[in-house]
Write a protein that holds these residues in place. Structure first.
Motif, PDB file in Angstrom:
ATOM      1  N   GLU A  55       0.817  -1.214   0.000  1.00  0.00           N
ATOM      2  CA  GLU A  55       0.000   0.000   0.000  1.00  0.00           C
ATOM      3  C   GLU A  55       0.851   1.265   0.000  1.00  0.00           C
ATOM      4  O   GLU A  55       0.396   2.317  -0.425  1.00  0.00           O
ATOM      5  CB  GLU A  55      -0.933   0.007   1.213  1.00  0.00           C
ATOM      6  CG  GLU A  55      -1.993  -1.069   1.151  1.00  0.00           C
ATOM      7  CD  GLU A  55      -2.870  -1.077   2.389  1.00  0.00           C
ATOM      8  OE1 GLU A  55      -2.797  -0.115   3.195  1.00  0.00           O
ATOM      9  OE2 GLU A  55      -3.641  -2.028   2.539  1.00  0.00           O
ATOM     10  N   GLU A  56       2.100   1.164   0.486  1.00  0.00           N
ATOM     11  CA  GLU A  56       2.981   2.329   0.541  1.00  0.00           C
ATOM     12  C   GLU A  56       3.529   2.704  -0.825  1.00  0.00           C
ATOM     13  O   GLU A  56       4.011   3.813  -1.025  1.00  0.00           O
ATOM     14  CB  GLU A  56       4.169   2.069   1.481  1.00  0.00           C
ATOM     15  CG  GLU A  56       3.782   1.668   2.887  1.00  0.00           C
ATOM     16  CD  GLU A  56       3.519   0.165   2.991  1.00  0.00           C
ATOM     17  OE1 GLU A  56       4.067  -0.614   2.178  1.00  0.00           O
ATOM     18  OE2 GLU A  56       2.750  -0.224   3.876  1.00  0.00           O
ATOM     19  N   ALA A  57       3.489   1.784  -1.781  1.00  0.00           N
ATOM     20  CA  ALA A  57       4.035   2.040  -3.113  1.00  0.00           C
ATOM     21  C   ALA A  57       3.183   3.074  -3.842  1.00  0.00           C
ATOM     22  O   ALA A  57       1.956   3.066  -3.739  1.00  0.00           O
ATOM     23  CB  ALA A  57       4.106   0.755  -3.923  1.00  0.00           C
ATOM     24  N   THR A  58       3.849   3.954  -4.587  1.00  0.00           N
ATOM     25  CA  THR A  58       3.124   4.941  -5.387  1.00  0.00           C
ATOM     26  C   THR A  58       2.259   4.231  -6.422  1.00  0.00           C
ATOM     27  O   THR A  58       1.092   4.569  -6.596  1.00  0.00           O
ATOM     28  CB  THR A  58       4.129   5.878  -6.105  1.00  0.00           C
ATOM     29  OG1 THR A  58       5.055   6.400  -5.152  1.00  0.00           O
ATOM     30  CG2 THR A  58       3.411   7.015  -6.802  1.00  0.00           C
ATOM     31  N   TRP A  59       2.861   3.258  -7.130  1.00  0.00           N
ATOM     32  CA  TRP A  59       2.131   2.423  -8.079  1.00  0.00           C
ATOM     33  C   TRP A  59       2.078   1.024  -7.489  1.00  0.00           C
ATOM     34  O   TRP A  59       3.092   0.339  -7.415  1.00  0.00           O
ATOM     35  CB  TRP A  59       2.809   2.376  -9.434  1.00  0.00           C
ATOM     36  CG  TRP A  59       2.929   3.676 -10.159  1.00  0.00           C
ATOM     37  CD1 TRP A  59       2.300   4.855  -9.879  1.00  0.00           C
ATOM     38  CD2 TRP A  59       3.745   3.941 -11.297  1.00  0.00           C
ATOM     39  NE1 TRP A  59       2.676   5.825 -10.760  1.00  0.00           N
ATOM     40  CE2 TRP A  59       3.561   5.292 -11.653  1.00  0.00           C
ATOM     41  CE3 TRP A  59       4.623   3.178 -12.050  1.00  0.00           C
ATOM     42  CZ2 TRP A  59       4.211   5.885 -12.728  1.00  0.00           C
ATOM     43  CZ3 TRP A  59       5.278   3.763 -13.122  1.00  0.00           C
ATOM     44  CH2 TRP A  59       5.061   5.093 -13.463  1.00  0.00           C
ATOM     45  N   SER A  60       0.904   0.603  -7.057  1.00  0.00           N
ATOM     46  CA  SER A  60       0.751  -0.693  -6.401  1.00  0.00           C
ATOM     47  C   SER A  60       0.086  -1.697  -7.344  1.00  0.00           C
ATOM     48  O   SER A  60      -0.901  -1.376  -8.013  1.00  0.00           O
ATOM     49  CB  SER A  60      -0.099  -0.523  -5.133  1.00  0.00           C
ATOM     50  OG  SER A  60      -0.204  -1.739  -4.452  1.00  0.00           O
ATOM     51  N   PHE A  61       0.664  -2.920  -7.403  1.00  0.00           N
ATOM     52  CA  PHE A  61       0.158  -3.978  -8.276  1.00  0.00           C
ATOM     53  C   PHE A  61      -0.078  -5.238  -7.453  1.00  0.00           C
ATOM     54  O   PHE A  61       0.690  -5.550  -6.546  1.00  0.00           O
ATOM     55  CB  PHE A  61       1.162  -4.287  -9.396  1.00  0.00           C
ATOM     56  CG  PHE A  61       1.397  -3.127 -10.322  1.00  0.00           C
ATOM     57  CD1 PHE A  61       0.584  -2.927 -11.417  1.00  0.00           C
ATOM     58  CD2 PHE A  61       2.425  -2.222 -10.078  1.00  0.00           C
ATOM     59  CE1 PHE A  61       0.787  -1.849 -12.267  1.00  0.00           C
ATOM     60  CE2 PHE A  61       2.636  -1.145 -10.922  1.00  0.00           C
ATOM     61  CZ  PHE A  61       1.818  -0.955 -12.019  1.00  0.00           C
ATOM     62  N   ALA A  62      -1.138  -5.961  -7.787  1.00  0.00           N
ATOM     63  CA  ALA A  62      -1.460  -7.223  -7.111  1.00  0.00           C
ATOM     64  C   ALA A  62      -0.651  -8.339  -7.758  1.00  0.00           C
ATOM     65  O   ALA A  62      -1.147  -9.100  -8.572  1.00  0.00           O
ATOM     66  CB  ALA A  62      -2.962  -7.505  -7.212  1.00  0.00           C
ATOM     67  N   ASP A  63       0.625  -8.413  -7.402  1.00  0.00           N
ATOM     68  CA  ASP A  63       1.538  -9.412  -7.959  1.00  0.00           C
ATOM     69  C   ASP A  63       2.363  -9.984  -6.811  1.00  0.00           C
ATOM     70  O   ASP A  63       3.215  -9.299  -6.253  1.00  0.00           O
ATOM     71  CB  ASP A  63       2.438  -8.770  -9.017  1.00  0.00           C
ATOM     72  CG  ASP A  63       3.365  -9.758  -9.695  1.00  0.00           C
ATOM     73  OD1 ASP A  63       3.554 -10.873  -9.176  1.00  0.00           O
ATOM     74  OD2 ASP A  63       3.917  -9.410 -10.752  1.00  0.00           O
ATOM     75  N   ASP A  64       2.098 -11.237  -6.459  1.00  0.00           N
ATOM     76  CA  ASP A  64       2.780 -11.858  -5.323  1.00  0.00           C
ATOM     77  C   ASP A  64       4.281 -12.022  -5.531  1.00  0.00           C
ATOM     78  O   ASP A  64       5.015 -12.228  -4.573  1.00  0.00           O
ATOM     79  CB  ASP A  64       2.153 -13.222  -5.006  1.00  0.00           C
ATOM     80  CG  ASP A  64       0.751 -13.074  -4.437  1.00  0.00           C
ATOM     81  OD1 ASP A  64       0.434 -11.991  -3.906  1.00  0.00           O
ATOM     82  OD2 ASP A  64      -0.034 -14.038  -4.529  1.00  0.00           O
ATOM     83  N   SER A  65       4.752 -11.952  -6.773  1.00  0.00           N
ATOM     84  CA  SER A  65       6.193 -12.093  -7.019  1.00  0.00           C
ATOM     85  C   SER A  65       6.941 -10.773  -6.853  1.00  0.00           C
ATOM     86  O   SER A  65       8.163 -10.718  -6.990  1.00  0.00           O
ATOM     87  CB  SER A  65       6.444 -12.668  -8.418  1.00  0.00           C
ATOM     88  OG  SER A  65       5.940 -11.796  -9.405  1.00  0.00           O
ATOM     89  N   MET A  66       6.208  -9.702  -6.530  1.00  0.00           N
ATOM     90  CA  MET A  66       6.831  -8.401  -6.285  1.00  0.00           C
ATOM     91  C   MET A  66       6.958  -8.175  -4.789  1.00  0.00           C
ATOM     92  O   MET A  66       6.144  -8.655  -4.009  1.00  0.00           O
ATOM     93  CB  MET A  66       5.988  -7.264  -6.881  1.00  0.00           C
ATOM     94  CG  MET A  66       5.956  -7.241  -8.387  1.00  0.00           C
ATOM     95  SD  MET A  66       4.932  -5.901  -9.020  1.00  0.00           S
ATOM     96  CE  MET A  66       5.981  -4.505  -8.697  1.00  0.00           C
ATOM     97  N   SER A  67       7.967  -7.420  -4.391  1.00  0.00           N
ATOM     98  CA  SER A  67       8.128  -6.994  -3.003  1.00  0.00           C
ATOM     99  C   SER A  67       7.169  -5.836  -2.734  1.00  0.00           C
ATOM    100  O   SER A  67       6.651  -5.209  -3.672  1.00  0.00           O
ATOM    101  CB  SER A  67       9.567  -6.548  -2.751  1.00  0.00           C
ATOM    102  OG  SER A  67      10.465  -7.608  -2.978  1.00  0.00           O
TER     103      SER A  67
END
Length: 135
Positions: A55-67
């Motif tokens: 949620e803190e990311a400016t651009w947030s993506f629903a991707d479990d392989s991302m930190s």
């Protein structure tokens, strides 16, 4: 990391010195090329943009392989730089694993399972016109 969790690296926030001038001449964006958000375009409108699944990311993506905070786009050296923020799955630019890379038009970026393409276009500027009143 020994425990398999994401490493945390502090972000050195760049100053926006020169960024406003860059914005008057250039239009930068990232286009998602794969996944649920394919075809979505994100404008680069700030000197630092974080990308991740948190949620803190400016651009947030629903991707479990991302930190949670996977990478950052930063204004540096009069251009845009991609920087890995200590992600577990890394960042790739044009197929090469990178910790940081200065981006150029057309570069393909992979962050976890997300694929993006960097687009950089010169902004059209109307020529200056002057009105000279006659005596």
């Amino acid at each position: 990391m020994r425990d398999g969790s994401t490493r945390r690296i502090d972000i050195n926030m760049p100053t926006d010195t020169g960024f406003e001038e860059w914005l008057t001449n250039w239009q930068g964006s990232m286009i998602v090329t794969s996944g649920d958000a394919a075809g979505t375009e994100y404008a680069i409108d700030a000197p630092s943009i974080s990308i991740g699944r948190g949620e803190e990311a400016t651009w947030s993506f629903a991707d479990d392989s991302m930190s949670n905070e996977h990478a950052a786009l930063e204004f540096a050296d009069a251009g845009i730089r991609l920087r890995d923020l200590g992600s577990m799955n890394g960042c790739r630019v044009n197929g090469a694993t990178v910790l940081a890379a200065d981006l150029k038009h057309g570069d393909r970026i992979e962050l976890g399972g997300l694929a993006l393409q960097f687009v950089l276009e010169r902004r059209e500027r109307a020529p200056r016109t002057y009105v000279i009143e006659s005596d």
